[in-house]
Write a protein that holds these residues in place. Sequence first.
Motif, PDB file in Angstrom:
ATOM      1  N   ASP A 178      57.154  41.082  65.910  1.00 55.93           N
ATOM      2  CA  ASP A 178      56.850  39.658  66.084  1.00 55.93           C
ATOM      3  C   ASP A 178      56.897  39.271  67.561  1.00 55.93           C
ATOM      4  O   ASP A 178      55.979  38.616  68.068  1.00 55.93           O
ATOM      5  N   LYS A 201      53.539  38.275  70.425  1.00 56.36           N
ATOM      6  CA  LYS A 201      53.431  37.157  71.374  1.00 56.36           C
ATOM      7  C   LYS A 201      53.180  37.666  72.794  1.00 56.36           C
ATOM      8  O   LYS A 201      52.370  37.108  73.541  1.00 56.36           O
ATOM      9  N   TYR A 234      49.556  38.903  72.997  1.00 55.54           N
ATOM     10  CA  TYR A 234      48.595  37.806  73.102  1.00 55.54           C
ATOM     11  C   TYR A 234      48.602  37.219  74.516  1.00 55.54           C
ATOM     12  O   TYR A 234      47.549  36.927  75.084  1.00 55.54           O
ATOM     13  N   VAL A 284      46.143  38.395  65.362  1.00 59.03           N
ATOM     14  CA  VAL A 284      47.299  37.540  65.082  1.00 59.03           C
ATOM     15  C   VAL A 284      47.114  36.832  63.744  1.00 59.03           C
ATOM     16  O   VAL A 284      48.036  36.773  62.922  1.00 59.03           O
TER      17      VAL A 284
END
Length: 134
Positions: free
Chosen positions: A47, A51, A54, A92
């Motif tokens: 997780d 992030k 991205y 995502v």
Amino acid sequence: MTRPTAAAQGGGTFLKTATALQTLTLFFQSVTAGMLLTSSHGYLMHDIGSKVMYAAAMLYVLAAFLAWRPGGGSPRPVVYATGFLLLASAQVALGVAHVPSLHVPLGVVMFALSTLALARALDPRSLPRPAVRP
């Protein structure tokens, strides 16, 4: 033959760094995807990594734009980086929707594409070149 401007060379270095960071974050994501199967910490690491991946894709777009504008080179890296950001967005969304049948293969494709982009960025023949002005 014209030499790249100092701004174009600096933008090229930033682009190489951003591409390497993106490739490393995608590799990290593949490792943490495997950890999902064997460790209770796998989900949290994956997780957090998503992030960071991205953000690295957004940084890649910024670096491609900065390498293109000052030197007046080809906008092709901007197109590649933008396409990659779209793939990252789909990745995502698929991960959040828990669709591993598409999420996992897309991750493999993204890692391969990022590795190819990194190889191209590190190729000394691919230095940013100023556009030919009439």
